[in-house]
Scaffold this motif. Structure first.
Motif, PDB file in Angstrom:
ATOM      1  N   GLU A 275      -5.720   8.336  -4.202  1.00  0.00           N
ATOM      2  CA  GLU A 275      -4.281   8.326  -4.490  1.00  0.00           C
ATOM      3  C   GLU A 275      -3.484   7.494  -3.489  1.00  0.00           C
ATOM      4  OE1 GLU A 275      -2.618  12.177  -4.995  1.00  0.00           O
ATOM      5  OE2 GLU A 275      -4.049  12.769  -6.558  1.00  0.00           O
ATOM      6  N   GLU A 276      -3.782   7.638  -2.203  1.00  0.00           N
ATOM      7  CA  GLU A 276      -3.025   6.896  -1.200  1.00  0.00           C
ATOM      8  C   GLU A 276      -3.239   5.387  -1.379  1.00  0.00           C
ATOM      9  OE1 GLU A 276      -2.637   6.507   3.666  1.00  0.00           O
ATOM     10  OE2 GLU A 276      -3.647   8.260   2.797  1.00  0.00           O
ATOM     11  N   GLY A 277      -4.477   4.987  -1.586  1.00  0.00           N
ATOM     12  CA  GLY A 277      -4.774   3.578  -1.821  1.00  0.00           C
ATOM     13  C   GLY A 277      -4.142   3.071  -3.099  1.00  0.00           C
ATOM     14  N   GLU A 278      -4.069   3.929  -4.116  1.00  0.00           N
ATOM     15  CA  GLU A 278      -3.457   3.547  -5.380  1.00  0.00           C
ATOM     16  C   GLU A 278      -1.963   3.301  -5.202  1.00  0.00           C
ATOM     17  OE1 GLU A 278      -3.331   5.083 -10.022  1.00  0.00           O
ATOM     18  OE2 GLU A 278      -4.551   6.142  -8.544  1.00  0.00           O
ATOM     19  N   ARG A 279      -1.317   4.161  -4.400  1.00  0.00           N
ATOM     20  CA  ARG A 279       0.113   3.966  -4.139  1.00  0.00           C
ATOM     21  C   ARG A 279       0.358   2.636  -3.428  1.00  0.00           C
ATOM     22  NH1 ARG A 279       0.174   9.592  -3.245  1.00  0.00           N
ATOM     23  NH2 ARG A 279      -0.227   9.305  -1.015  1.00  0.00           N
ATOM     24  N   LEU A 280      -0.482   2.344  -2.423  1.00  0.00           N
ATOM     25  CA  LEU A 280      -0.341   1.090  -1.695  1.00  0.00           C
ATOM     26  C   LEU A 280      -0.547  -0.103  -2.637  1.00  0.00           C
ATOM     27  CD1 LEU A 280      -0.039  -0.592   0.863  1.00  0.00           C
ATOM     28  CD2 LEU A 280      -2.479  -0.230   1.320  1.00  0.00           C
ATOM     29  N   GLN A 281      -1.530   0.001  -3.512  1.00  0.00           N
ATOM     30  CA  GLN A 281      -1.805  -1.081  -4.454  1.00  0.00           C
ATOM     31  C   GLN A 281      -0.595  -1.332  -5.350  1.00  0.00           C
ATOM     32  OE1 GLN A 281      -5.832  -1.573  -6.019  1.00  0.00           O
ATOM     33  NE2 GLN A 281      -4.993  -1.511  -8.105  1.00  0.00           N
TER      34      GLN A 281
ATOM     35  N   GLU B 205       4.137  -4.602  -6.830  1.00  0.00           N
ATOM     36  CA  GLU B 205       5.584  -4.668  -7.047  1.00  0.00           C
ATOM     37  C   GLU B 205       6.231  -5.724  -6.150  1.00  0.00           C
ATOM     38  OE1 GLU B 205       9.530  -1.725  -7.037  1.00  0.00           O
ATOM     39  OE2 GLU B 205       7.554  -0.936  -6.461  1.00  0.00           O
ATOM     40  N   LYS B 206       5.806  -5.734  -4.886  1.00  0.00           N
ATOM     41  CA  LYS B 206       6.318  -6.718  -3.937  1.00  0.00           C
ATOM     42  C   LYS B 206       5.953  -8.151  -4.384  1.00  0.00           C
ATOM     43  CE  LYS B 206       7.610  -8.387   0.171  1.00  0.00           C
ATOM     44  NZ  LYS B 206       9.009  -8.450   0.594  1.00  0.00           N
TER      45      LYS B 206
END
Length: 712
Positions: A110-116, A121-122
């Motif tokens: 989940e944490e890696g997915e959020r970063l991805q 988006e950026k």
């Protein structure tokens, strides 16, 4: 910038920045620079790392902002935690194409997915196209531009350029396959690894390669299918261009699906569905790495086969028998040669050989090498032959001479010639190399050879086939109330409007209604409990057959109501359906519809009743289908023989069954995105000319918030 333009820039950069570069050229962050130097990249290389002032003879810059010139592509080899900062620098520097090597994204949880998601988006806001993350990079083989750290880039001999393009979600597997294929003299145009495919994905790369003039064969390793509609569009484009699209799809088993999630965070989808889509739209399926290389080999030659008629020439009777044994299950025809051609062959080979296909020229060819090549020349102009297989065990100087002559003959004809050379590399390797360099497909076993011929014949036939418009056999309107569960009574009303026969019947709503109708119902009848809470009637013992009179009808009614109550006390009962008991001889089939999240509405058929669960003998297509596709679905079934009539059984109304399949596929397409499940089971198929009848059915509609609006 379109995705094709972005891929073009990634493959053809004039300036490259390497962020996080290391002086240690054996490390992941050092190898990209070493590979560019090794292969003499002609553009600008900008190392970026505040630790160093120089690497080799190149000035090293503390950040992307400090680079004096323009940068086409940035290779980013830093921690995933620094990714947002680096993207900001790319935006400031107007760098629009980046390759992210690092892991630590969606594949980790989940944490890696959020970063991805944040990185994507950026990048989108900044107009940056991303290849990766969690990828090894790419290779422009034509220009020898390696952007990445694959071990395959470390060759000192250079790369063999050719007409095969390869997009792989896995870097290690993809570039390992590339290296093995290069050893077999298969040349590539480009190889791209997409990794987690946060932005550019494998299908984008395949799309680019199909349109590339220097690429004639496109291959892809997929763990997930990012866009089912796009894959189908690409398959159609492959057919239009006559460029085979070879796919190795991972995640076929449950364990494989879980592994794909941890590897590149891919949802792999149903293999059963994928195989059906591949068959319907002409994708060439590889089962493993060896299989894919074998297919690249036969397709990269650029020849097509006009059919599946094969002739084989061998100096070994056993090899000829093996090829004959393989041909039948593969759907290849070892064609009987015309008398005139057979007579020509008989004049060439020894009298104790065989001019019958498979042709056995015997070991006499050890003494007289012309026997092999003269026989081949006698066959290349034979119209009854679509492809020629040559099998030999000869090595040494004799083997080389024969291979040279085969290569010369191959250049004179558009007819595919495929060779099997059985023997060790020491004995037969030089002859094999002669053929490989001449682009003549050569294999080490008869089985590999015959599989290659089969795939070539199948794709060639698919390219020659004409796409037909689906014929509805009547109008298919959109239903108004598509919600909840439609029980048998409502489904049959819909099927009747589609022109599919249903038994005549009456829904007995309560005991008072029973008393009104029992004397007027034509007996014998079948009685079935109708409830949205009981989808499988046999589980609740709510079916009674051969009801002959009003007394038995009353008894059946009470028994069914009681059985449903015992099975599910909370069940809502609509009533008991009493309908005519059709007693004509028939074959039970089923037709189903399911909505696939990747490919949309699929139509399924097979033997009906309990056989669908026990035998799992089914055929699948994406809706809508044509009459021809419907017929092909039936032919695929092991139970098709029952429809044709076996052991004295009468032939069934196959035409009526195909029409029913087409109509229901149109219904599925009309309600695309709303159907969760639809089953017509059983559908009885009567004798030829007597049609079909739907005896039961159910539709489960998706909830409004789950339904996908059909954009078509």
């Amino acid at each position: 910038m379109s995705k094709r333009e972005a891929i073009e820039r990634l493959l053809n950069p004039e300036s490259i920045a390497i962020v996080g570069v290391s002086k240690d050229f054996t490390s992941i962050s050092g190898k990209p620079m070493k590979n560019l130097i090794r292969h003499q990249f002609q553009g600008q290389i900008y190392p970026v790392n505040p630790k160093y002032e120089k690497i080799e003879d190149f000035t090293c810059y503390p950040s992307l902002i400090d680079i004096p010139g323009e940068v086409d592509v940035a290779l980013i080899a830093v921690s995933s935690k620094r990714m947002m900062q680096i993207l900001s620098e790319c935006e400031q520097k107007n760098i629009r194409s980046v390759i992210l090597f690092g892991s630590g994204f969606a594949e980790t949880g989940e944490e890696g997915e959020r970063l991805q998601e944040e990185v994507l988006e950026k990048a989108k806001k900044a107009g940056i196209t991303i290849l990766g993350p969690n990828c090894i990079g790419l290779l422009n083989v034509k220009k020898s531009i390696p952007l990445g750290f694959s071990t395959s880039f470390e060759t000192e001999e250079g790369f063999l350029s050719g007409n095969v393009g390869f997009a792989s979600q896995s870097g290690a597997l993809g570039f390992s396959l590339f290296g093995l294929a290069q050893e077999e003299n298969i040349g590539f145009s480009q190889v791209i690894n997409t990794g987690n495919q946060i932005d550019l994905h494998t299908l984008d790369c395949i799309d680019y390669m199909l349109e590339d003039e220097g690429t004639d064969v496109v291959a892809g390793y997929l763990e997930g299918i990012p866009d089912g509609e796009m894959l189908i569009r690409l398959a159609k484009r492959s057919k239009a261009l006559k460029k085979p699209l070879i796919v190795l799809k991972a995640g076929r088993s449950e364990i494989g699906k879980k592994a794909a999630m941890s590897h590149t965070a891919s949802l792999t989808g149903s293999d059963e569905t994928f195989q059906a889509i591949a068959k319907q739209y002409g994708l060439v399926i590889a089962n493993d790495v060896d299989d894919m290389i074998d297919l690249m080999k036969v397709f990269s030659r650029g020849k097509q086969s006009n059919g599946n008629r094969v002739v084989t020439i061998s100096n070994s009777g056993a090899a000829g028998i093996a090829m004959a044994d393989y041909s039948e299950p593969l759907g290849l025809e070892l064609v009987r040669l015309p008398n005139e051609t057979q007579a020509k062959v008989e004049e060439i080979i020894p009298p104790y050989g065989s001019a019958l296909n498979p042709i056995d020229i015997t070991a006499q060819a050890l003494k007289e090498q012309h026997i092999f090549t003269d026989t081949l020349e006698a066959l290349i102009n034979e119209d009854e032959v679509d492809a020629i297989v040559v099998q030999t065990t000869f090595g040494g100087e004799l083997g080389q001479k024969i291979c040279k002559k085969i290569a010369e003959i191959d250049k004179t004809t558009e007819k595919p010639i495929v060779v099997t050379i059985t023997g060790t590399t020491e004995i037969t390797g030089e002859g094999r190399t002669i053929l490989e360099k001449a682009s003549v497909p050569v294999y080490t076993t008869s089985y590999k050879t015959m599989v290659a011929i089969k795939q070539l014949a199948d794709f060639s036939r698919f390219c020659l086939s004409h796409e037909e418009e689906a014929h509805t056999h009547g109008q298919v309107g959109k239903s108004e109330d598509t919600s909840g569960i439609w029980t048998e009574v409502r489904v049959k009303k819909e099927l009747s409007s589609l022109g599919i026969r249903i038994p005549q019947g009456t829904l007995i709503k309560n005991r008072e209604h029973l008393q009104e109708v029992k004397a007027n119902i034509p007996y014998p009848v079948v009685c079935k409990g109708i409830s949205k809470d009981v989808l499988h009637k046999t589980d609740a013992d709510s079916v009674k057959v051969n009801i002959k009179n009003p007394a038995e009808l009353e008894e059946a009614y009470e028994s069914i109501i009681s059985s449903i109550g015992n099975y599910n006390p909370d069940a809502n009962i609509d009533g008991v359906l009493a309908e005519e008991m059709i007693q004509d001889e028939s074959v039970e089939m089923f037709i189903g519809v399911k909505e696939d999240p990747q490919f949309g509405p699929l139509i399924v058929c097979g033997l009906g009743g309990i056989f669908v669960e026990v035998l799992k003998d089914i055929s699948i297509r994406r809706a809508p289908i044509t009459d021809k596709e419907a017929f092909a679905m039936l032919e695929e079934l092991k139970g098709y023989l029952l429809l044709k009539g076996v052991r004295g059984g009468s032939k069934r109304d196959i035409q009526a069954l195909t029409e029913a399949l087409v109509r229901i596929s149109q219904f599925a397409l009309t309600h695309h995105g709303r159907i969760q499940e639809m089953d017509i089971n059983p559908l009885w198929v009567f004798e030829e000319g007597k049609g079909v009848a739907a005896l039961d059915g159910i539709i489960v509609w998706k909830k409004n918030e789950e339904a996908v609006v059909n954009a078509k």
